[in-house]
Design an enzyme around this catalytic site. Structure first.
Site, short mmCIF file in Angstrom:
data_model
loop_
_atom_site.label_atom_id
_atom_site.label_comp_id
_atom_site.label_asym_id
_atom_site.label_seq_id
_atom_site.Cartn_x
_atom_site.Cartn_y
_atom_site.Cartn_z
N CYS A 72 0.83 -1.21 0.00
CA CYS A 72 0.00 0.00 0.00
C CYS A 72 0.87 1.26 0.00
O CYS A 72 1.71 1.44 0.87
CB CYS A 72 -0.90 -0.02 1.23
SG CYS A 72 -1.82 1.51 1.44
N CYS A 75 0.37 3.58 3.36
CA CYS A 75 0.88 3.19 4.67
C CYS A 75 2.19 3.95 4.92
O CYS A 75 2.82 4.41 3.98
CB CYS A 75 1.14 1.68 4.71
SG CYS A 75 -0.32 0.69 5.08
N HIS A 134 -3.89 0.74 8.21
CA HIS A 134 -4.40 0.28 6.91
C HIS A 134 -5.77 -0.38 7.02
O HIS A 134 -6.61 -0.24 6.13
CB HIS A 134 -3.40 -0.72 6.31
CG HIS A 134 -3.77 -1.19 4.94
ND1 HIS A 134 -3.38 -0.53 3.79
CD2 HIS A 134 -4.51 -2.25 4.53
CE1 HIS A 134 -3.84 -1.16 2.73
NE2 HIS A 134 -4.54 -2.21 3.14
N ASN A 174 -14.37 8.64 -1.09
CA ASN A 174 -14.99 7.54 -1.82
C ASN A 174 -14.57 6.28 -1.09
O ASN A 174 -13.38 6.06 -0.88
CB ASN A 174 -14.45 7.43 -3.26
CG ASN A 174 -14.78 8.64 -4.10
OD1 ASN A 174 -15.77 9.32 -3.87
ND2 ASN A 174 -13.94 8.89 -5.09
N HIS A 185 -6.70 1.54 1.82
CA HIS A 185 -6.29 2.35 2.99
C HIS A 185 -7.30 3.50 3.22
O HIS A 185 -7.66 4.18 2.26
CB HIS A 185 -4.89 2.91 2.74
CG HIS A 185 -4.24 3.41 3.97
ND1 HIS A 185 -3.17 2.77 4.55
CD2 HIS A 185 -4.51 4.48 4.76
CE1 HIS A 185 -2.81 3.44 5.64
NE2 HIS A 185 -3.61 4.47 5.78
N HIS A 187 -8.73 6.71 3.29
CA HIS A 187 -8.25 8.00 2.79
C HIS A 187 -9.36 8.72 2.04
O HIS A 187 -10.35 8.12 1.63
CB HIS A 187 -7.04 7.82 1.86
CG HIS A 187 -7.40 7.25 0.51
ND1 HIS A 187 -7.76 5.94 0.32
CD2 HIS A 187 -7.47 7.83 -0.72
CE1 HIS A 187 -8.01 5.72 -0.96
NE2 HIS A 187 -7.86 6.86 -1.62
N GLN A 189 -10.03 12.58 -0.49
CA GLN A 189 -9.37 13.45 -1.45
C GLN A 189 -9.88 14.88 -1.30
O GLN A 189 -10.94 15.11 -0.75
CB GLN A 189 -9.67 12.97 -2.87
CG GLN A 189 -9.14 11.57 -3.13
CD GLN A 189 -9.43 11.15 -4.56
OE1 GLN A 189 -8.85 11.68 -5.49
NE2 GLN A 189 -10.34 10.22 -4.73
ZN LIG Z 1 -2.14 1.18 3.77
#
Ligand SMILES: [Zn+2]
Length: 359
Positions: A72, A75, A134, A174, A185, A187, A189
């Site tokens: 990833c 991470c 993660h 999203n 992961h 996250h 935007q």
């Molecule tokens: Zn990750």
């Protein structure tokens, strides 16, 4: 909160938001990265009066079907493994997207013929890592962590609003492979657009025509609170409700009780009250069918210049899942005509969500 700005190997900005003042953020990005792609080009559609971003370079972006922590890029780095984040740990981190739809890195843009104006996709796209864990999700973040994410959103909104050519800042998440998300992961935007988006234009146009008694968004909130049938949950500062004319099978709008234009304008008390309310709604989403709910969470903020007195900060959350095995696809009516058909009654959706709240 401590904020540290650094740069990645290809010059992109990376910003750490730390809870502790003594966090060491000196780690350097040792990767060899190719040159950054140029910004998309914007083409104007005279039939819809909308700008469309042509971002051909995004076809080559990272795709991770497995999405394991071992590979990833969001991470933290580890000995022998360099990711987008040079540090070996972090609280919240924001960095410029490697394959942005909008950026300050212009190429050349030629007349393409047809009745379309073309201009560079000026602006900026950033990635926000909500946690270094993660396997976590926004719904499982602690209240402290959510508040730190909100500080990062507010910081980025203020900074990006000051970038030349930026007209609107959009913070969003999203979630889920069903939405097309390529990295597991946790996250989100941030898009800084060089124009006011179509949706915001529609909303502000409606607000300017609204006859009162108050601001359109404030009146909607008051009416939903009075009706009560679609309210999912509320506290002193926020109310979460399913809108009366929801488009999506499961859709929840989260409004602050006091009108503010954007995230930087929230008070500390409002920010603190948002965290527990919002994560409880997200957990209710996941509880509905006992499977991970794909969703889009969208902060509607005032544009940088236009209509700031009319705008009303709110978060709109919706899922395309309508049943355990069924997704809502945008087919003929929705995609071609923009005419939505919703299979789940908003009052029923609100009742189902209320029954899933933590007690
Ligand atoms: Zn990750």
């Amino acid at each position: 909160m401590k904020r540290t700005i650094t740069h990645l190997a290809d010059g992109r900005e990376l910003i750490y938001f730390d809870r502790r003042d003594d966090a060491d953020r000196s780690a350097a990005d040792r990767r060899e990265l190719g040159p950054r792609p140029v910004a998309s080009e914007l083409r104007y559609d005279p039939l819809t009066e909308e700008w469309i971003a042509m971002a051909g370079h995004r076809q080559t972006r990272t795709f991770q079907p497995k999405g394991t922590a071992a590979e990833c890029p969001l991470c933290p780095s580890a000995p022998g493994r360099d990711t987008e984040i040079p540090a070996y740990d972090y609280d919240v981190v924001v960095f410029e997207n490697r394959f942005p739809s909008f950026s300050g890195n212009f190429g050349t843009y030629e007349d393409v013929g047809g009745l379309s104006e073309v201009r560079p996709g000026a602006g900026r796209c950033e990635v926000v890592c909500f946690t270094s864990d993660h396997d976590s999700s926004f719904s499982r973040l602690s209240d402290d962590q959510v508040e730190l994410v909100m500080e990062a959103w507010a910081d980025r909104t203020a900074e990006l609003s000051a970038v030349e050519g930026v007209e609107q800042v959009f913070c969003f998440e999203n979630r889920g492979s069903e939405i097309g998300i390529t990295l597991a992961h946790p996250h989100g935007q941030i898009y800084a657009y060089p124009y006011v988006t179509p949706r915001t234009k529609l909303n502000l146009g409606a607000a300017s025509r609204h006859k009162g008694p108050g601001n359109l968004f404030a009146d909607v909130l008051a009416a939903e609170r009075a009706a009560g049938t679609r309210v999912v949950t509320s506290n002193e500062h926020w109310t979460a409700f399913v809108p009366a004319a929801a488009r999506w099978p499961f859709e929840v709008h989260v409004y602050p009780h006091r009108q503010v234009p954007d995230l930087p304008a929230l008070t500390e008390a409002q920010r603190a009250a948002f965290a527990p309310l919002y994560t409880s709604v997200l957990r209710a989403f996941d509880g509905l069918f006992g499977v991970v709910m794909p969703y889009i969470a969208a902060w509607h903020q005032a544009p940088v210049r236009e209509g700031r007195d009319l705008a009303y900060l709110r978060l709109e959350l919706f899922s395309i899942r309508r049943a355990p095995e069924k997704l809502k696809y945008l087919a003929g009516s929705e995609s071609a005509m923009g005419a939505f058909v919703n299979d789940v009654l908003p009052e029923e959706a609100a009742r189902m969500l209320r029954s899933q709240l933590d007690h």
